[in-house]
Design a protein around this motif. Structure first.
Motif, PDB file in Angstrom:
ATOM      1  N   GLU A   1       1.139  -1.140  -0.145  1.00 57.09           N
ATOM      2  CA  GLU A   1      -0.185  -0.003   0.100  1.00 57.09           C
ATOM      3  C   GLU A   1       0.971   1.203  -0.134  1.00 57.09           C
ATOM      4  O   GLU A   1       1.016   1.942   0.912  1.00 57.09           O
ATOM      5  CB  GLU A   1      -0.941   0.223   1.327  1.00 57.09           C
ATOM      6  N   ILE A   2       1.320   1.573  -1.110  1.00 56.02           N
ATOM      7  CA  ILE A   2       2.360   2.637  -1.253  1.00 56.02           C
ATOM      8  C   ILE A   2       1.819   3.956  -0.754  1.00 56.02           C
ATOM      9  O   ILE A   2       2.364   4.767  -0.275  1.00 56.02           O
ATOM     10  CB  ILE A   2       2.732   2.821  -2.777  1.00 56.02           C
ATOM     11  N   GLN A   3       0.501   4.250  -1.143  1.00 53.08           N
ATOM     12  CA  GLN A   3      -0.297   5.479  -0.855  1.00 53.08           C
ATOM     13  C   GLN A   3      -0.103   5.755   0.598  1.00 53.08           C
ATOM     14  O   GLN A   3      -0.381   6.868   0.940  1.00 53.08           O
ATOM     15  CB  GLN A   3      -1.564   5.549  -1.604  1.00 53.08           C
ATOM     16  N   ALA A   4      -0.050   4.802   1.543  1.00 54.62           N
ATOM     17  CA  ALA A   4      -0.031   4.846   3.118  1.00 54.62           C
ATOM     18  C   ALA A   4       1.324   5.067   3.707  1.00 54.62           C
ATOM     19  O   ALA A   4       1.498   4.879   4.815  1.00 54.62           O
ATOM     20  CB  ALA A   4      -0.915   3.624   3.803  1.00 54.62           C
ATOM     21  N   SER A   5       2.377   4.844   2.927  1.00 55.22           N
ATOM     22  CA  SER A   5       3.768   4.503   3.233  1.00 55.22           C
ATOM     23  C   SER A   5       4.545   5.904   3.138  1.00 55.22           C
ATOM     24  O   SER A   5       4.348   6.883   2.640  1.00 55.22           O
ATOM     25  CB  SER A   5       4.500   3.801   2.252  1.00 55.22           C
ATOM     26  N   HIS A  49       6.986  15.345   5.789  1.00 58.50           N
ATOM     27  CA  HIS A  49       6.493  16.294   4.628  1.00 58.50           C
ATOM     28  C   HIS A  49       5.591  15.496   3.664  1.00 58.50           C
ATOM     29  O   HIS A  49       5.797  14.611   3.163  1.00 58.50           O
ATOM     30  CB  HIS A  49       7.565  16.601   3.628  1.00 58.50           C
ATOM     31  N   LEU A  50       4.264  16.076   3.550  1.00 57.54           N
ATOM     32  CA  LEU A  50       3.123  15.543   3.171  1.00 57.54           C
ATOM     33  C   LEU A  50       3.309  15.525   1.548  1.00 57.54           C
ATOM     34  O   LEU A  50       3.862  16.897   0.937  1.00 57.54           O
ATOM     35  CB  LEU A  50       1.952  16.332   3.218  1.00 57.54           C
ATOM     36  N   ASN A  51       3.159  14.606   0.759  1.00 60.37           N
ATOM     37  CA  ASN A  51       3.174  14.789  -0.724  1.00 60.37           C
ATOM     38  C   ASN A  51       1.757  15.461  -1.142  1.00 60.37           C
ATOM     39  O   ASN A  51       0.730  15.071  -0.767  1.00 60.37           O
ATOM     40  CB  ASN A  51       3.279  13.444  -1.250  1.00 60.37           C
ATOM     41  N   ARG A  52       1.835  16.214  -2.101  1.00 56.87           N
ATOM     42  CA  ARG A  52       0.726  16.874  -2.601  1.00 56.87           C
ATOM     43  C   ARG A  52      -0.128  16.149  -3.767  1.00 56.87           C
ATOM     44  O   ARG A  52       0.744  15.526  -4.484  1.00 56.87           O
ATOM     45  CB  ARG A  52       0.989  18.110  -3.150  1.00 56.87           C
ATOM     46  N   THR A  53      -1.323  15.973  -3.834  1.00 58.29           N
ATOM     47  CA  THR A  53      -1.919  15.041  -4.843  1.00 58.29           C
ATOM     48  C   THR A  53      -1.610  15.560  -6.316  1.00 58.29           C
ATOM     49  O   THR A  53      -1.772  16.819  -6.267  1.00 58.29           O
ATOM     50  CB  THR A  53      -3.263  14.960  -4.283  1.00 58.29           C
ATOM     51  N   VAL A  77       3.867  11.648 -12.468  1.00 60.85           N
ATOM     52  CA  VAL A  77       3.506  10.578 -11.524  1.00 60.85           C
ATOM     53  C   VAL A  77       4.717   9.598 -11.403  1.00 60.85           C
ATOM     54  O   VAL A  77       4.988   9.049 -12.280  1.00 60.85           O
ATOM     55  CB  VAL A  77       2.350  10.095 -11.495  1.00 60.85           C
ATOM     56  N   THR A  78       5.256   9.331 -10.070  1.00 65.09           N
ATOM     57  CA  THR A  78       6.274   8.287  -9.722  1.00 65.09           C
ATOM     58  C   THR A  78       5.562   7.404  -8.740  1.00 65.09           C
ATOM     59  O   THR A  78       4.684   7.874  -7.998  1.00 65.09           O
ATOM     60  CB  THR A  78       7.505   8.789  -9.873  1.00 65.09           C
ATOM     61  N   ARG A 122       3.236   8.057  -2.652  1.00 63.35           N
ATOM     62  CA  ARG A 122       3.247   7.941  -1.237  1.00 63.35           C
ATOM     63  C   ARG A 122       2.687   9.120  -0.610  1.00 63.35           C
ATOM     64  O   ARG A 122       2.423  10.284  -0.944  1.00 63.35           O
ATOM     65  CB  ARG A 122       4.914   8.195  -0.732  1.00 63.35           C
ATOM     66  N   LEU A 123       2.178   8.613   0.872  1.00 66.20           N
ATOM     67  CA  LEU A 123       1.530   9.724   1.797  1.00 66.20           C
ATOM     68  C   LEU A 123       2.703  11.002   1.920  1.00 66.20           C
ATOM     69  O   LEU A 123       2.196  12.042   1.889  1.00 66.20           O
ATOM     70  CB  LEU A 123       1.298   9.170   3.024  1.00 66.20           C
ATOM     71  N   GLY A 124       3.883  10.475   2.043  1.00 68.76           N
ATOM     72  CA  GLY A 124       4.925  11.890   2.282  1.00 68.76           C
ATOM     73  C   GLY A 124       6.184  11.069   2.441  1.00 68.76           C
ATOM     74  O   GLY A 124       6.602   9.715   2.241  1.00 68.76           O
ATOM     75  N   SER A 125       6.908  11.991   3.137  1.00 75.97           N
ATOM     76  CA  SER A 125       8.426  11.648   3.373  1.00 75.97           C
ATOM     77  C   SER A 125       8.673  12.191   5.007  1.00 75.97           C
ATOM     78  O   SER A 125       8.296  12.973   5.460  1.00 75.97           O
ATOM     79  CB  SER A 125       9.357  12.028   2.505  1.00 75.97           C
ATOM     80  N   LEU A 126       9.741  11.458   5.266  1.00 75.86           N
ATOM     81  CA  LEU A 126      10.308  11.971   6.954  1.00 75.86           C
ATOM     82  C   LEU A 126      11.715  12.217   6.748  1.00 75.86           C
ATOM     83  O   LEU A 126      12.420  11.232   6.246  1.00 75.86           O
ATOM     84  CB  LEU A 126      10.006  10.831   7.702  1.00 75.86           C
ATOM     85  N   GLU A 127      12.023  13.638   7.319  1.00 78.62           N
ATOM     86  CA  GLU A 127      13.405  13.713   7.394  1.00 78.62           C
ATOM     87  C   GLU A 127      13.769  13.271   8.721  1.00 78.62           C
ATOM     88  O   GLU A 127      13.422  13.538   9.887  1.00 78.62           O
ATOM     89  CB  GLU A 127      13.738  15.219   7.569  1.00 78.62           C
ATOM     90  N   LEU A 128      14.624  11.968   8.834  1.00 81.41           N
ATOM     91  CA  LEU A 128      14.721  11.223   9.928  1.00 81.41           C
ATOM     92  C   LEU A 128      15.809  12.014  10.923  1.00 81.41           C
ATOM     93  O   LEU A 128      16.997  12.145  10.601  1.00 81.41           O
ATOM     94  CB  LEU A 128      15.271   9.867   9.944  1.00 81.41           C
ATOM     95  N   ASP A 129      15.437  12.063  12.126  1.00 84.51           N
ATOM     96  CA  ASP A 129      16.202  12.621  13.091  1.00 84.51           C
ATOM     97  C   ASP A 129      16.667  11.416  14.041  1.00 84.51           C
ATOM     98  O   ASP A 129      18.054  11.483  14.427  1.00 84.51           O
ATOM     99  CB  ASP A 129      15.451  13.434  14.104  1.00 84.51           C
ATOM    100  N   ASP A 130      15.822  10.476  14.410  1.00 85.62           N
ATOM    101  CA  ASP A 130      16.124   9.450  15.369  1.00 85.62           C
ATOM    102  C   ASP A 130      15.335   8.333  14.962  1.00 85.62           C
ATOM    103  O   ASP A 130      14.268   8.521  14.487  1.00 85.62           O
ATOM    104  CB  ASP A 130      16.028   9.850  16.418  1.00 85.62           C
ATOM    105  N   PHE A 131      15.511   7.022  15.580  1.00 85.18           N
ATOM    106  CA  PHE A 131      14.579   5.881  15.644  1.00 85.18           C
ATOM    107  C   PHE A 131      14.884   5.138  17.027  1.00 85.18           C
ATOM    108  O   PHE A 131      15.924   5.227  17.432  1.00 85.18           O
ATOM    109  CB  PHE A 131      14.717   5.062  14.412  1.00 85.18           C
ATOM    110  N   LYS A 132      14.068   4.275  17.102  1.00 82.74           N
ATOM    111  CA  LYS A 132      13.936   3.183  18.106  1.00 82.74           C
ATOM    112  C   LYS A 132      13.331   1.748  17.620  1.00 82.74           C
ATOM    113  O   LYS A 132      12.480   1.877  16.769  1.00 82.74           O
ATOM    114  CB  LYS A 132      12.996   3.648  19.346  1.00 82.74           C
TER     115      LYS A 132
END
Length: 161
Positions: free
Chosen positions: A92-96, A131-135, A144-145, A150-160
């Motif tokens: 489900e790419i549109q939710a990723s 960051h939300l991808n605009r439709t 369209v690629t 995708r729903l959007g992207s995240l500039e990763l600061d940290d993860f657990k």
């Protein structure tokens, strides 16, 4: 007949009340009570911790904000984060979300590609700027690629993990 004079203060208060009647209570992009709780112990890294369900329901409220979210991550060309294992397996790419930038991206990629892992998509909590991808408007499908769906992207600061 007795005449009454209204005070200027009373008139001003009445005008303010009447003027406010047509104004919407909330801006669509503004966070509301229950949208998140704030976590973090650095002044420059306070995150709006939320659920993936909230993010999917109202992504515009989180656009440009530091968020913390739990999901399932897998490393392909980019690191992808999905709401659940079913969502990942159903592609489900549109939710990723894609994780493209951030100092800890190589570390997370190394973990996700580790041969000792058993899961196809590991549970992870990610923190960063969303960051939300605009439709893409109908009829304008020429740009369209996979990334724009995708729903959007995240500039990763940290993860657990």
């Amino acid at each position: 007949m007795k005449r009454y004079r209204a005070s200027p203060l009373l008139l001003t208060a009445a005008l303010v009340l009447v003027a406010g009647c047509g104004v919407a209570d909330h801006d669509d992009a503004a966070l509301r009570d229950g949208d998140c709780w704030h976590v973090g112990n650095r002044a420059d890294r306070i995150y709006c911790a939320t659920t993936y369900t909230q993010l999917l329901a109202h992504p515009e409220r989180y656009d440009g904000r530091r968020i913390q979210i739990q999901g399932r991550a897998a490393a392909k060309d980019v690191i992808e984060v999905y709401p659940s294992l079913d969502s990942f397996e159903g592609n489900e790419i549109q939710a990723s979300l894609s994780l493209r930038s951030g100092d800890r991206v190589p570390e997370l990629r190394a973990y996700l590609l580790s041969p000792t892992r058993v899961d196809s998509a590991s549970r992870v909590v990610v923190m960063g700027v969303f960051h939300l991808n605009r439709t893409v408007p109908v009829g304008k499908r020429r740009g369209v690629t996979l990334e724009t769906t995708r729903l959007g992207s995240l500039e990763l600061d940290d993860f657990k993990l």
